[in-house]
Write a protein that holds these residues in place. Structure first.
Motif, PDB file in Angstrom:
ATOM      1  N   THR A 127      12.366  11.042   8.245  1.00 54.69           N
ATOM      2  CA  THR A 127      12.786   9.897   7.424  1.00 54.69           C
ATOM      3  C   THR A 127      11.599   9.334   6.636  1.00 54.69           C
ATOM      4  O   THR A 127      11.694   9.080   5.431  1.00 54.69           O
ATOM      5  CB  THR A 127      13.394   8.809   8.321  1.00 54.69           C
ATOM      6  OG1 THR A 127      14.454   9.385   9.097  1.00 54.69           O
ATOM      7  CG2 THR A 127      13.944   7.653   7.505  1.00 54.69           C
ATOM      8  N   HIS A 128      10.476   9.157   7.326  1.00 52.93           N
ATOM      9  CA  HIS A 128       9.259   8.640   6.700  1.00 52.93           C
ATOM     10  C   HIS A 128       8.792   9.582   5.581  1.00 52.93           C
ATOM     11  O   HIS A 128       8.476   9.153   4.470  1.00 52.93           O
ATOM     12  CB  HIS A 128       8.200   8.496   7.796  1.00 52.93           C
ATOM     13  CG  HIS A 128       6.944   7.801   7.386  1.00 52.93           C
ATOM     14  ND1 HIS A 128       5.904   7.603   8.255  1.00 52.93           N
ATOM     15  CD2 HIS A 128       6.538   7.261   6.213  1.00 52.93           C
ATOM     16  CE1 HIS A 128       4.912   6.959   7.636  1.00 52.93           C
ATOM     17  NE2 HIS A 128       5.275   6.746   6.388  1.00 52.93           N
ATOM     18  N   ALA A 131      11.109   9.660   2.450  1.00 53.21           N
ATOM     19  CA  ALA A 131      10.979   8.440   1.654  1.00 53.21           C
ATOM     20  C   ALA A 131       9.735   8.500   0.771  1.00 53.21           C
ATOM     21  O   ALA A 131       9.775   8.178  -0.420  1.00 53.21           O
ATOM     22  CB  ALA A 131      10.928   7.225   2.573  1.00 53.21           C
ATOM     23  N   TRP A 135       9.330   9.127  -3.472  1.00 55.56           N
ATOM     24  CA  TRP A 135       8.590   8.189  -4.321  1.00 55.56           C
ATOM     25  C   TRP A 135       7.509   8.923  -5.121  1.00 55.56           C
ATOM     26  O   TRP A 135       7.405   8.765  -6.339  1.00 55.56           O
ATOM     27  CB  TRP A 135       7.964   7.084  -3.459  1.00 55.56           C
ATOM     28  CG  TRP A 135       7.116   6.143  -4.232  1.00 55.56           C
ATOM     29  CD1 TRP A 135       7.537   5.279  -5.221  1.00 55.56           C
ATOM     30  CD2 TRP A 135       5.695   5.966  -4.118  1.00 55.56           C
ATOM     31  NE1 TRP A 135       6.459   4.581  -5.707  1.00 55.56           N
ATOM     32  CE2 TRP A 135       5.322   4.975  -5.049  1.00 55.56           C
ATOM     33  CE3 TRP A 135       4.724   6.541  -3.311  1.00 55.56           C
ATOM     34  CZ2 TRP A 135       4.004   4.548  -5.200  1.00 55.56           C
ATOM     35  CZ3 TRP A 135       3.405   6.115  -3.452  1.00 55.56           C
ATOM     36  CH2 TRP A 135       3.056   5.136  -4.386  1.00 55.56           C
ATOM     37  N   ARG A 170       8.596   2.257  -3.455  1.00 55.95           N
ATOM     38  CA  ARG A 170       9.772   1.424  -3.692  1.00 55.95           C
ATOM     39  C   ARG A 170      10.769   1.593  -2.554  1.00 55.95           C
ATOM     40  O   ARG A 170      11.000   2.701  -2.065  1.00 55.95           O
ATOM     41  CB  ARG A 170      10.472   1.877  -4.982  1.00 55.95           C
ATOM     42  CG  ARG A 170       9.776   1.423  -6.247  1.00 55.95           C
ATOM     43  CD  ARG A 170      10.181   0.008  -6.616  1.00 55.95           C
ATOM     44  NE  ARG A 170      11.636  -0.128  -6.664  1.00 55.95           N
ATOM     45  CZ  ARG A 170      12.369   0.193  -7.733  1.00 55.95           C
ATOM     46  NH1 ARG A 170      11.814   0.668  -8.813  1.00 55.95           N
ATOM     47  NH2 ARG A 170      13.673   0.020  -7.713  1.00 55.95           N
ATOM     48  N   THR A 171      11.355   0.475  -2.115  1.00 55.68           N
ATOM     49  CA  THR A 171      12.500   0.517  -1.214  1.00 55.68           C
ATOM     50  C   THR A 171      13.550  -0.424  -1.783  1.00 55.68           C
ATOM     51  O   THR A 171      13.261  -1.583  -2.048  1.00 55.68           O
ATOM     52  CB  THR A 171      12.109   0.059   0.202  1.00 55.68           C
ATOM     53  OG1 THR A 171      11.154   0.973   0.750  1.00 55.68           O
ATOM     54  CG2 THR A 171      13.328   0.029   1.113  1.00 55.68           C
ATOM     55  N   ASP A 172      14.735   0.080  -2.015  1.00 55.98           N
ATOM     56  CA  ASP A 172      15.796  -0.731  -2.613  1.00 55.98           C
ATOM     57  C   ASP A 172      16.738  -1.239  -1.527  1.00 55.98           C
ATOM     58  O   ASP A 172      17.408  -0.434  -0.861  1.00 55.98           O
ATOM     59  CB  ASP A 172      16.601   0.094  -3.621  1.00 55.98           C
ATOM     60  CG  ASP A 172      15.750   0.511  -4.818  1.00 55.98           C
ATOM     61  OD1 ASP A 172      14.647  -0.062  -4.993  1.00 55.98           O
ATOM     62  OD2 ASP A 172      16.185   1.402  -5.558  1.00 55.98           O
ATOM     63  N   PRO A 238      16.701   2.763   7.419  1.00 59.29           N
ATOM     64  CA  PRO A 238      16.325   3.323   6.121  1.00 59.29           C
ATOM     65  C   PRO A 238      17.299   4.423   5.715  1.00 59.29           C
ATOM     66  O   PRO A 238      17.850   5.130   6.570  1.00 59.29           O
ATOM     67  CB  PRO A 238      14.921   3.888   6.375  1.00 59.29           C
ATOM     68  CG  PRO A 238      14.836   4.096   7.846  1.00 59.29           C
ATOM     69  CD  PRO A 238      15.730   3.070   8.472  1.00 59.29           C
ATOM     70  N   PRO A 240      16.613   6.970   2.867  1.00 59.52           N
ATOM     71  CA  PRO A 240      15.748   7.347   1.749  1.00 59.52           C
ATOM     72  C   PRO A 240      16.342   8.448   0.878  1.00 59.52           C
ATOM     73  O   PRO A 240      15.720   9.477   0.634  1.00 59.52           O
ATOM     74  CB  PRO A 240      14.462   7.804   2.456  1.00 59.52           C
ATOM     75  CG  PRO A 240      14.926   8.330   3.759  1.00 59.52           C
ATOM     76  CD  PRO A 240      16.121   7.506   4.156  1.00 59.52           C
ATOM     77  N   ARG A 243      15.993   6.034  -1.912  1.00 62.59           N
ATOM     78  CA  ARG A 243      15.002   5.029  -1.481  1.00 62.59           C
ATOM     79  C   ARG A 243      15.662   3.728  -1.028  1.00 62.59           C
ATOM     80  O   ARG A 243      15.197   2.643  -1.362  1.00 62.59           O
ATOM     81  CB  ARG A 243      14.016   4.726  -2.612  1.00 62.59           C
ATOM     82  CG  ARG A 243      14.693   4.269  -3.894  1.00 62.59           C
ATOM     83  CD  ARG A 243      13.703   3.889  -4.978  1.00 62.59           C
ATOM     84  NE  ARG A 243      14.424   3.674  -6.205  1.00 62.59           N
ATOM     85  CZ  ARG A 243      14.683   4.646  -7.088  1.00 62.59           C
ATOM     86  NH1 ARG A 243      14.232   5.855  -6.901  1.00 62.59           N
ATOM     87  NH2 ARG A 243      15.384   4.384  -8.167  1.00 62.59           N
ATOM     88  N   SER A 244      16.748   3.802  -0.275  1.00 67.00           N
ATOM     89  CA  SER A 244      17.438   2.582   0.126  1.00 67.00           C
ATOM     90  C   SER A 244      17.047   2.144   1.531  1.00 67.00           C
ATOM     91  O   SER A 244      16.606   2.945   2.355  1.00 67.00           O
ATOM     92  CB  SER A 244      18.953   2.784   0.091  1.00 67.00           C
ATOM     93  OG  SER A 244      19.382   3.017  -1.231  1.00 67.00           O
ATOM     94  N   LEU A 245      17.202   0.864   1.765  1.00 65.48           N
ATOM     95  CA  LEU A 245      17.193   0.306   3.118  1.00 65.48           C
ATOM     96  C   LEU A 245      18.568  -0.333   3.301  1.00 65.48           C
ATOM     97  O   LEU A 245      18.923  -1.278   2.589  1.00 65.48           O
ATOM     98  CB  LEU A 245      16.095  -0.748   3.268  1.00 65.48           C
ATOM     99  CG  LEU A 245      16.117  -1.523   4.591  1.00 65.48           C
ATOM    100  CD1 LEU A 245      15.827  -0.613   5.775  1.00 65.48           C
ATOM    101  CD2 LEU A 245      15.115  -2.676   4.552  1.00 65.48           C
TER     102      LEU A 245
END
Ligand SMILES: [Zn+2]
Length: 322
Positions: A127-128, A131, A135, A170-172, A238, A240, A243-245
């Motif tokens: 996941t990390h 993401a 980006w 960025r995280t949306d 998360p 990704p 790039r969402s949370l």
């Protein structure tokens, strides 16, 4: 319901060691250590070994075998092993040595495909890494003057060499919410863009200058004309892709309201009692989201336990009648 547990993509056992991200000496030593593991991510996929349904794990490369590409520090485990991610070519991650004969089949897999099958360590690392790779792949230039940016040593930020500005991943934020009526029925909808009979709870992005709770109220009203109250946060994970949370909520719809969908984004929406939901799934009239999604967990928390899996054919054409 209090808070959600065991969300597939909200796991991880590796310390992110954020204080090491600008320590070039430490990073160089870690990269030179043959024990260091590198997860190569290519267009959102990584190599995964499928020994059997019970044993699915990531396939790492040694630093010396890692392909060219942006490198980023993922962290260090309790045994001192350091993990990096590289956004690069998956095929070269397999070479030079093919998988040992005893190992199960190895292939490239998406996070959404294996996120719920992997163990805690691997789910967190994948996941990390996805993401950050997403980006880096899409934010290559300074937004002020268009100069190509330079990743910082740990790969968690970039810098413009001309004006010195620093840029961060960025995280949306997006909200996803289970709405109930006074009879404790749950509102499920089918997005017009989804295949076949997939239904889920409502969701949408948080807009600039808006709180998450305001976004819940606005999105439910926009998509179904239902006005909700008593908005409560239940958990997050998360997502990704890219790039969402996902911020999970419950909300209540006071009595006397009629559902009206826009038919562009939302094709249809219905109230389901627990019995009606179970019957519709068993009759294959609807299919729920997969267990990797927070939506599935929020629905099952309302339902009070696990629900039957989704059959592949439930993603086919929808039968008439419902
Ligand atoms: Zn610049």
């Amino acid at each position: 319901m209090t808070s959600l547990e065991s969300l597939a993509l909200a796991r991880g056992t590796v310390d992110r060691v954020t204080h090491r991200r600008n320590d070039t000496q430490w990073l160089d030593a870690a990269w030179a250590d043959p024990r260091t593991r590198v997860l190569v991510v290519s267009d959102g996929r990584a190599l995964v070994r499928f020994d059997d349904d019970e044993h699915v794990e990531l396939v790492f490369s040694a630093p010396a075998e890692a392909p060219a590409g942006v490198r980023f520090l993922l962290g260090q485990d309790a045994d001192g092993v350091v993990y990096f991610g590289v956004s690069g070519d998956l095929l070269s991650a397999l070479s030079p040595s093919p998988a040992p004969a005893a190992a199960g089949p190895i292939r490239a897999a998406w996070l959404r495909e294996v996120g719920a099958l992997l163990g805690d360590r691997d789910a967190g690392l994948f996941t990390h890494a996805v993401a950050l790779a997403n980006w880096h792949d899409t934010h290559t230039h300074c937004p002020l003057d268009g100069t190509p940016t330079i990743p910082d040593p740990g790969g968690h930020s970039t810098r413009c060499p001309v004006d010195g500005t620093e840029h961060f991943p960025r995280t949306d934020p997006a909200v996803i919410m289970l709405v109930t009526d006074p009879d404790d029925r749950c509102l499920l909808a089918r997005n017009a863009a989804w295949p076949g009979r997939r239904v889920s709870i409502l969701a949408g992005f948080v807009e600039p200058g808006e709180s998450a709770e305001q976004a819940v109220i606005r999105e439910v009203a926009e998509e179904t004309q239902i006005k909700v109250t008593n908005v409560r946060y239940v958990g997050s994970q998360p997502w990704p892709m890219p790039r969402s949370l996902m911020l999970g909520f419950r909300a209540e719809a006071p009595a006397g309201q009629a559902i009206a969908v826009d038919r562009e984004e939302i094709a249809e929406a219905y109230w389901f009692s627990r019995d009606e939901l179970l019957a519709a799934i068993k009759a294959r009239e609807i299919a729920l989201p997969p267990s990797v999604s927070i939506a599935r967990h929020i629905i099952e928390a309302w339902f009070g336990g696990p629900l039957p899996s989704t059959w592949p054919e439930a993603l086919g054409p929808r039968p008439p009648g419902r």
